[in-house]
Motif scaffolding. Structure first.
Motif, PDB file in Angstrom:
ATOM      1  N   ARG A  63       0.848  -1.186   0.000  1.00 15.53           N
ATOM      2  CA  ARG A  63       0.000   0.000   0.000  1.00 15.53           C
ATOM      3  C   ARG A  63       0.886   1.239   0.000  1.00 15.53           C
ATOM      4  O   ARG A  63       1.625   1.495   0.943  1.00 15.53           O
ATOM      5  CB  ARG A  63      -0.914  -0.023   1.220  1.00 15.53           C
ATOM      6  CG  ARG A  63      -1.966   1.065   1.244  1.00 15.53           C
ATOM      7  CD  ARG A  63      -2.973   0.770   2.326  1.00 15.53           C
ATOM      8  NE  ARG A  63      -2.324   0.512   3.601  1.00 15.53           N
ATOM      9  CZ  ARG A  63      -2.890  -0.121   4.634  1.00 15.53           C
ATOM     10  NH1 ARG A  63      -4.123  -0.559   4.512  1.00 15.53           N
ATOM     11  NH2 ARG A  63      -2.239  -0.295   5.757  1.00 15.53           N
ATOM     12  N   VAL A  64       0.777   2.031  -1.048  1.00 14.36           N
ATOM     13  CA  VAL A  64       1.585   3.229  -1.202  1.00 14.36           C
ATOM     14  C   VAL A  64       0.826   4.469  -0.742  1.00 14.36           C
ATOM     15  O   VAL A  64       1.400   5.349  -0.094  1.00 14.36           O
ATOM     16  CB  VAL A  64       2.030   3.401  -2.672  1.00 14.36           C
ATOM     17  CG1 VAL A  64       2.886   4.646  -2.838  1.00 14.36           C
ATOM     18  CG2 VAL A  64       2.786   2.171  -3.141  1.00 14.36           C
ATOM     19  N   LEU A  65      -0.452   4.553  -1.069  1.00 17.51           N
ATOM     20  CA  LEU A  65      -1.308   5.661  -0.653  1.00 17.51           C
ATOM     21  C   LEU A  65      -2.599   5.107  -0.075  1.00 17.51           C
ATOM     22  O   LEU A  65      -3.119   4.094  -0.559  1.00 17.51           O
ATOM     23  CB  LEU A  65      -1.644   6.576  -1.837  1.00 17.51           C
ATOM     24  CG  LEU A  65      -0.488   7.326  -2.504  1.00 17.51           C
ATOM     25  CD1 LEU A  65      -0.969   8.000  -3.767  1.00 17.51           C
ATOM     26  CD2 LEU A  65       0.138   8.333  -1.557  1.00 17.51           C
ATOM     27  N   GLU A  66      -3.108   5.767   0.971  1.00 20.59           N
ATOM     28  CA  GLU A  66      -4.339   5.293   1.601  1.00 20.59           C
ATOM     29  C   GLU A  66      -5.297   6.461   1.841  1.00 20.59           C
ATOM     30  O   GLU A  66      -5.074   7.290   2.722  1.00 20.59           O
ATOM     31  CB  GLU A  66      -4.037   4.592   2.926  1.00 20.59           C
ATOM     32  CG  GLU A  66      -5.292   4.007   3.576  1.00 20.59           C
ATOM     33  CD  GLU A  66      -4.978   3.223   4.835  1.00 20.59           C
ATOM     34  OE1 GLU A  66      -5.926   2.746   5.475  1.00 20.59           O
ATOM     35  OE2 GLU A  66      -3.785   3.093   5.175  1.00 20.59           O
ATOM     36  N   GLU A  67      -6.333   6.532   1.015  1.00 22.88           N
ATOM     37  CA  GLU A  67      -7.436   7.490   1.156  1.00 22.88           C
ATOM     38  C   GLU A  67      -6.938   8.918   1.412  1.00 22.88           C
ATOM     39  O   GLU A  67      -7.334   9.578   2.374  1.00 22.88           O
ATOM     40  CB  GLU A  67      -8.390   7.038   2.260  1.00 22.88           C
ATOM     41  CG  GLU A  67      -9.079   5.720   1.945  1.00 22.88           C
ATOM     42  CD  GLU A  67     -10.254   5.439   2.875  1.00 22.88           C
ATOM     43  OE1 GLU A  67     -10.392   6.131   3.895  1.00 22.88           O
ATOM     44  OE2 GLU A  67     -11.028   4.525   2.562  1.00 22.88           O
ATOM     45  N   VAL A  68      -6.073   9.388   0.524  1.00 21.06           N
ATOM     46  CA  VAL A  68      -5.555  10.754   0.625  1.00 21.06           C
ATOM     47  C   VAL A  68      -6.619  11.724   0.127  1.00 21.06           C
ATOM     48  O   VAL A  68      -7.143  11.574  -0.982  1.00 21.06           O
ATOM     49  CB  VAL A  68      -4.259  10.916  -0.190  1.00 21.06           C
ATOM     50  CG1 VAL A  68      -3.805  12.365  -0.186  1.00 21.06           C
ATOM     51  CG2 VAL A  68      -3.173  10.012   0.376  1.00 21.06           C
ATOM     52  N   THR A  69      -6.939  12.720   0.940  1.00 20.91           N
ATOM     53  CA  THR A  69      -7.972  13.705   0.606  1.00 20.91           C
ATOM     54  C   THR A  69      -7.485  15.112   0.946  1.00 20.91           C
ATOM     55  O   THR A  69      -6.970  15.339   2.036  1.00 20.91           O
ATOM     56  CB  THR A  69      -9.276  13.420   1.387  1.00 20.91           C
ATOM     57  OG1 THR A  69      -9.763  12.110   1.035  1.00 20.91           O
ATOM     58  CG2 THR A  69     -10.346  14.457   1.069  1.00 20.91           C
ATOM     59  N   PHE A  70      -7.625  16.035  -0.002  1.00 19.87           N
ATOM     60  CA  PHE A  70      -7.335  17.443   0.250  1.00 19.87           C
ATOM     61  C   PHE A  70      -7.918  18.267  -0.891  1.00 19.87           C
ATOM     62  O   PHE A  70      -8.378  17.730  -1.909  1.00 19.87           O
ATOM     63  CB  PHE A  70      -5.830  17.708   0.394  1.00 19.87           C
ATOM     64  CG  PHE A  70      -5.026  17.448  -0.848  1.00 19.87           C
ATOM     65  CD1 PHE A  70      -4.867  18.420  -1.822  1.00 19.87           C
ATOM     66  CD2 PHE A  70      -4.409  16.214  -1.038  1.00 19.87           C
ATOM     67  CE1 PHE A  70      -4.131  18.180  -2.958  1.00 19.87           C
ATOM     68  CE2 PHE A  70      -3.673  15.962  -2.179  1.00 19.87           C
ATOM     69  CZ  PHE A  70      -3.527  16.946  -3.142  1.00 19.87           C
ATOM     70  N   ALA A  71      -7.905  19.592  -0.731  1.00 24.93           N
ATOM     71  CA  ALA A  71      -8.406  20.506  -1.758  1.00 24.93           C
ATOM     72  C   ALA A  71      -7.437  21.658  -1.916  1.00 24.93           C
ATOM     73  O   ALA A  71      -6.701  22.010  -0.986  1.00 24.93           O
ATOM     74  CB  ALA A  71      -9.801  21.012  -1.394  1.00 24.93           C
ATOM     75  N   LEU A  72      -7.436  22.251  -3.106  1.00 25.11           N
ATOM     76  CA  LEU A  72      -6.532  23.362  -3.406  1.00 25.11           C
ATOM     77  C   LEU A  72      -7.308  24.413  -4.190  1.00 25.11           C
ATOM     78  O   LEU A  72      -7.921  24.106  -5.215  1.00 25.11           O
ATOM     79  CB  LEU A  72      -5.335  22.861  -4.231  1.00 25.11           C
ATOM     80  CG  LEU A  72      -4.303  23.892  -4.687  1.00 25.11           C
ATOM     81  CD1 LEU A  72      -3.593  24.502  -3.492  1.00 25.11           C
ATOM     82  CD2 LEU A  72      -3.291  23.249  -5.621  1.00 25.11           C
ATOM     83  N   ALA A  73      -7.284  25.647  -3.717  1.00 27.65           N
ATOM     84  CA  ALA A  73      -8.016  26.730  -4.367  1.00 27.65           C
ATOM     85  C   ALA A  73      -7.161  27.392  -5.444  1.00 27.65           C
ATOM     86  O   ALA A  73      -5.932  27.252  -5.469  1.00 27.65           O
ATOM     87  CB  ALA A  73      -8.446  27.764  -3.324  1.00 27.65           C
ATOM     88  N   GLN A  74      -7.810  28.131  -6.346  1.00 31.74           N
ATOM     89  CA  GLN A  74      -7.107  28.859  -7.392  1.00 31.74           C
ATOM     90  C   GLN A  74      -6.172  29.890  -6.758  1.00 31.74           C
ATOM     91  O   GLN A  74      -6.564  30.652  -5.875  1.00 31.74           O
ATOM     92  CB  GLN A  74      -8.120  29.574  -8.286  1.00 31.74           C
ATOM     93  CG  GLN A  74      -7.547  30.127  -9.574  1.00 31.74           C
ATOM     94  CD  GLN A  74      -7.541  29.117 -10.697  1.00 31.74           C
ATOM     95  OE1 GLN A  74      -8.480  28.358 -10.846  1.00 31.74           O
ATOM     96  NE2 GLN A  74      -6.481  29.105 -11.493  1.00 31.74           N
ATOM     97  N   GLY A  75      -4.912  29.889  -7.202  1.00 27.23           N
ATOM     98  CA  GLY A  75      -3.940  30.841  -6.692  1.00 27.23           C
ATOM     99  C   GLY A  75      -3.344  30.475  -5.345  1.00 27.23           C
ATOM    100  O   GLY A  75      -2.496  31.205  -4.831  1.00 27.23           O
ATOM    101  N   GLU A  76      -3.740  29.351  -4.765  1.00 27.73           N
ATOM    102  CA  GLU A  76      -3.242  28.933  -3.445  1.00 27.73           C
ATOM    103  C   GLU A  76      -2.062  27.988  -3.598  1.00 27.73           C
ATOM    104  O   GLU A  76      -1.921  27.291  -4.612  1.00 27.73           O
ATOM    105  CB  GLU A  76      -4.375  28.247  -2.683  1.00 27.73           C
ATOM    106  CG  GLU A  76      -4.003  27.843  -1.255  1.00 27.73           C
ATOM    107  CD  GLU A  76      -5.122  27.068  -0.574  1.00 27.73           C
ATOM    108  OE1 GLU A  76      -5.241  27.179   0.654  1.00 27.73           O
ATOM    109  OE2 GLU A  76      -5.876  26.356  -1.269  1.00 27.73           O
ATOM    110  N   THR A  77      -1.207  27.953  -2.569  1.00 28.11           N
ATOM    111  CA  THR A  77      -0.077  27.023  -2.545  1.00 28.11           C
ATOM    112  C   THR A  77      -0.230  26.055  -1.376  1.00 28.11           C
ATOM    113  O   THR A  77      -0.349  26.480  -0.225  1.00 28.11           O
ATOM    114  CB  THR A  77       1.263  27.766  -2.400  1.00 28.11           C
ATOM    115  OG1 THR A  77       1.419  28.678  -3.481  1.00 28.11           O
ATOM    116  CG2 THR A  77       2.426  26.785  -2.410  1.00 28.11           C
TER     117      THR A  77
END
Length: 317
Positions: free
Chosen positions: A23-37
């Motif tokens: 298992r390399v990744l497990e249920e990775v969740t996130f969000a990124l807005a326009q212009g955000e880092t």
């Protein structure tokens, strides 16, 4: 929302007669807005680059979804897929491998436009390429040079100019300055940040260096063994880390030295790796503060305003 990653998991199978799942990744969740880092940090092998390749459609996930501007990425096909993924670009760790050694800088800058069928008129070629080079701090004299005639920092600037020519909505920078001298790193990072701000590009910045990530990022996500274990605004996560692993990163070693990271805390037990505590906290076998409740895996939950952590002890505080 520019980018939304929902429960991305990735597993590989090895062996012929006795196959094993890794298992390399497990249920990775996130969000990124326009212009955000968003800065993504973690030691080598934790799954950062695999996640980047999945977002870009270079590697298929085992499960989960990725949305760009509200549209599901993996459902695209044919010409639409080509156009859609053209709105996402990546800057890799090794700049020298990003350019064709047989092509001059001129041709390398025009190649992305030709592939995307955004052919400029001949009289516009020089002006377009020159403008791109000036934007990354290089002069017209570099147009007729080959990659072997350039330094690592100059090549990375040319790669940034390539990316800028396609006007992407999302840029993924996978340790873009780790192979450069310290003096050159600052120049490239400043150019990258200026390009992002001027063009309102969403930036996913992957690195080992917490100082760099803290400077360039609006928010930071800490990854350990394929899971995001803490996620918060950059200033908050540096002032008040909640997860024991994050505190270890900030206090005990430099993120650029992954070997030192593995020696920072002795392993408490090999039981987790053998599968006995497969459902335990991902940091259970190493954490010096592990309790009985840590044998049950915590989920990433909001502890305070905008500060998320996957740790039972952090939730209780």
């Amino acid at each position: 929302m520019l980018l939304r990653v929902e429960k991305i998991s990735k597993e590989y199978t090895s062996g012929i007669f006795r196959s094993r799942r890794h298992r390399v990744l497990e249920e990775v969740t996130f969000a990124l807005a326009q212009g955000e880092t968003l800065g993504l940090v973690g030691e080598s092998g934790c799954g950062k680059s695999t996640l980047a390749r999945i977002i870009l459609g270079l590697t298929p996930p085992s499960s989960g979804k990725v949305f760009l501007l509200g549209q599901e990425v993996f459902s695209r096909g044919g010409r639409l897929k080509k156009e859609f993924f053209g709105r996402m670009q990546i800057v890799f760790q090794h700049p020298e491998s990003a350019l064709n050694p047989r092509m001059k800088v001129w041709d390398s800058l025009l190649e992305p436009l030709l592939l995307q069928k955004k052919n400029p008129l001949k009289e516009e070629h020089i002006n377009r390429c020159s403008k791109l080079l000036r934007r990354v701090g290089l002069g017209e004299e570099y147009l007729c040079r080959y990659p072997h005639e350039l330094s690592g920092g100059q090549i990375q600037r040319i790669v940034l100019a390539q990316v800028l020519s396609l006007q992407p909505d999302l840029l993924i920078a996978d340790e873009p300055t780790s192979q450069l001298d310290v003096s050159v790193q600052a120049q490239v990072l400043r150019i990258l940040k200026d390009i992002q701000v001027e063009n309102n590009i969403g930036l996913l910045f992957i690195s080992h260096d917490l100082d760099v990530v803290g400077w360039i990022s609006d928010r930071i996500a800490v990854m350990l063994r394929g899971q995001i274990i803490e996620h918060a605004p950059a200033g908050l996560i540096r002032r008040k880390p909640l997860h024991p692993y994050t505190r270890l990163l900030l206090g005990n070693y430099s993120m650029s030295d992954s070997k030192k990271a593995s020696r920072a805390v002795p392993r408490r037990s090999m039981e987790l790796d053998s599968g006995i505590f497969e459902n335990a906290c991902v940091y259970f076998s190493d954490c010096p503060q592990a309790q009985q409740e840590c044998r049950q895996k915590p989920w990433l939950q909001e502890v305070s305003d905008g500060h998320y952590a996957a740790c039972w002890q952090a939730v209780r505080k």
